[in-house]
Design a protein around this motif. Structure first.
Motif, short mmCIF file in Angstrom:
data_model
loop_
_atom_site.label_atom_id
_atom_site.label_comp_id
_atom_site.label_asym_id
_atom_site.label_seq_id
_atom_site.Cartn_x
_atom_site.Cartn_y
_atom_site.Cartn_z
N ARG A 95 0.85 -1.19 0.00
CA ARG A 95 0.00 0.00 0.00
C ARG A 95 0.88 1.24 0.00
N ALA A 144 -1.51 3.88 -6.66
CA ALA A 144 -2.81 4.13 -7.29
C ALA A 144 -2.83 5.49 -7.99
N ARG A 195 -3.45 3.28 0.10
CA ARG A 195 -4.18 2.67 -1.00
C ARG A 195 -3.36 1.54 -1.62
#
Length: 501
Positions: free
Chosen positions: A93, A114, A97
């Motif tokens: 992550r 992301a 995210r």
């Protein structure tokens, strides 16, 4: 009828230049830190400021599971960045995210956030992973050493890949929090200060903290059953020494060496200035290797180091690295003389302190060991090349360079340089040329020729270049009848303090 708009080339170029830089697509970070010796080590596009490692280890099966949290800042717009790591990753992550991942090369974990990251942005990476480190080979070897009751992570120039993801190059130093859960009755050692030990039904959790910047290869982990001794230096620095419970007949020699850690640290403070960290120590696990390594605040000593008896010179060598190599680290691996030449010279000074041979006597003896046509003189300590990074010349010729400097500028300026350098660059990185400039500034003398002679010329310097009474008398070419008393053990340190694959 269709009409074509023809734009002059000059106008088109002007329009292209007018596009704001921010409109350009973010680029991926480089898969290396730009080190010519190890192009694939480290990564580009970001700097790490802190590692938080939450680990669980099972000695019987050699299974390691971890969650690593990295705090960093980008140095460019990033569409993607790399981490150096070799174990199996289950999730990554970035800023909370989920990120997508891929692998490339021998140990590259490619992470695509992301959303792209902007230059100068603080970011957080969380990596969840698991594996059996001893079964993972990179370039045909593993730096993870199993022991009868656990395991050890210690090596240079790489060891992190097998137990935590990192930007694995000395130029990107960071602070560390390392927490590890192991079975009850088992100990876990690492760098820095021990913050807490908690026993629960799940096992024993031990938390260590390194609050000063630390290179990734200097992070260490040792799991097993240890006899642990605690004390303090005269200046109040906590000392932790640890010995595997099954060292057998080598236990006495190991203790007779490491239990002088406090004494050696106090002495080194007189040579190099105040100790740069808030703890010091060392450990001897039941490994099958004989090398030692300056893992920050907690040097590693292979059991075989003590098969022939006590070995205080190796303790001097590794503790000297806490100033030269750990607090002040290399900018690139070609600068390795800043580590090994100084640690070797510290052992020469210890010999002088103990009345077992002066630094000049050791320099004269080493100089006379190798004839002019010996390959020893073809290695350039200031830039030895990756194949010779841990060659004896880096250590011994490197130490001779310092004795030549001492003779050139005199003891007063020389020892001022030895103390001033680690204070000037504390917690940072430096190059050989930075040291040359610093020595010139402190002494007020031109020294480029001296350092070029000893660090960069692939030939044996003239005896007069070393200085000292023997050189002045023209006798340095003749080997002494007997070596200084300390030489055998000092030579053994140099011969087993390299990269082990």
């Amino acid at each position: 009828m269709r009409h074509r708009l023809i734009v002059p080339a000059a106008v088109l170029a002007a329009l292209t230049l007018a596009v704001p830089a921010s409109a350009a697509e973010p680029a991926p970070g480089a898969p290396g830190a730009g080190d010519p010796y190890y192009p694939e080590y480290g990564n580009g596009g970001y700097d790490v400021s802190h590692y938080d490692l939450q680990l669980k280890y099972r000695p019987k099966t050699d299974e390691l599971a971890g969650t690593a949290t990295l705090l960093g800042r980008t140095t460019q717009d990033l569409s993607r960045f790399n981490l150096d790591f070799a174990l199996e990753v289950s999730e990554v992550r970035v800023n909370g995210r989920k990120a997508t991942t891929a692998t490339s090369g021998a140990h590259e974990l490619e992470v695509t956030p992301a959303e792209p990251l902007a230059k100068g942005e603080d970011f957080t990476v969380v990596v969840r992973y698991a594996g059996v480190p001893s079964e993972v080979e990179v370039h045909g070897f593993t730096s993870w050493m199993r022991t009868p009751d656990g395991a050890v992570a210690a090596n240079q120039p790489e060891s992190a890949w097998w137990w935590y993801p990192s930007n694995d190059h000395p130029s990107d130093k960071a602070t560390f929090d390392i927490s590890i859960t192991v079975p009850k009755g088992t100990d876990a050692l690492s760098n820095g200060t021990l913050r807490s030990t908690t026993t629960t039904p799940a096992g024993t959790r031990t938390r260590w903290r390194s609050h000063k910047p630390q290179a990734t290869y200097l992070a260490t982990l040792a799991v097993g059953k240890f006899d642990i001794t605690k004390s303090t230096t005269e200046s109040g620095i906590p000392v932790v020494t640890a010995y595997s419970e099954d060292l057998g007949e080598d236990a006495g020699a190991a203790r007779a060496s490491l239990e002088r850690t406090s004494e050696v640290t106090d002495w080194l403070e007189g040579v190099f200035g105040p100790y740069p960290f808030n703890s010091v120590g060392g450990y001897v696990p039941n490994t099958k290797v004989g090398f030692a390594l300056e893992t920050q605040t907690m040097p590693f000593y292979g059991r075989k180091r003590f098969e022939r008896g006590s070995d205080v010179p190796v303790v001097v060598h590794e503790l000297a690295h806490q100033w030269y190599g750990d607090s002040v680290s290399v900018r690139k691996w070609r600068d390795i003389w800043l580590n090994e030449g100084f640690a070797t010279y510290a052992s020469w000074l210890w010999s002088e302190h103990q009345g077992e041979g002066t630094a000049q006597e050791l320099a004269d003896y080493v100089y006379s060991l190798y004839p002019a046509d010996d390959d020893f003189w073809r290695v350039k300590p200031g830039d030895p090349g990756p194949e010779n990074q841990f060659h004896g010349a880096v250590y011994d010729r490197g130490a001779m360079a310092l004795q030549a400097l001492r003779n050139e500028i005199g003891d007063k300026d020389f020892f001022a340089v030895l103390k001033g350098w680690p204070a000037e660059h504390s917690g940072g990185n430096a190059r050989v040329r930075d040291f040359v400039r610093y020595a010139e500034k402190m002494s007020g003398e031109p020294l480029t020729e001296l350092f070029d002679t000893w660090l960069y010329q692939p030939s044996k310097p003239a005896a007069s270049a070393l200085g000292g009474e023997r050189a002045a008398a023209g006798k340095a070419e003749r080997a002494p009848q007997t070596p200084p008393k300390s030489w055998r053990k000092i030579a053994a340190v140099n011969g087993s303090h390299g990269h082990r694959r």
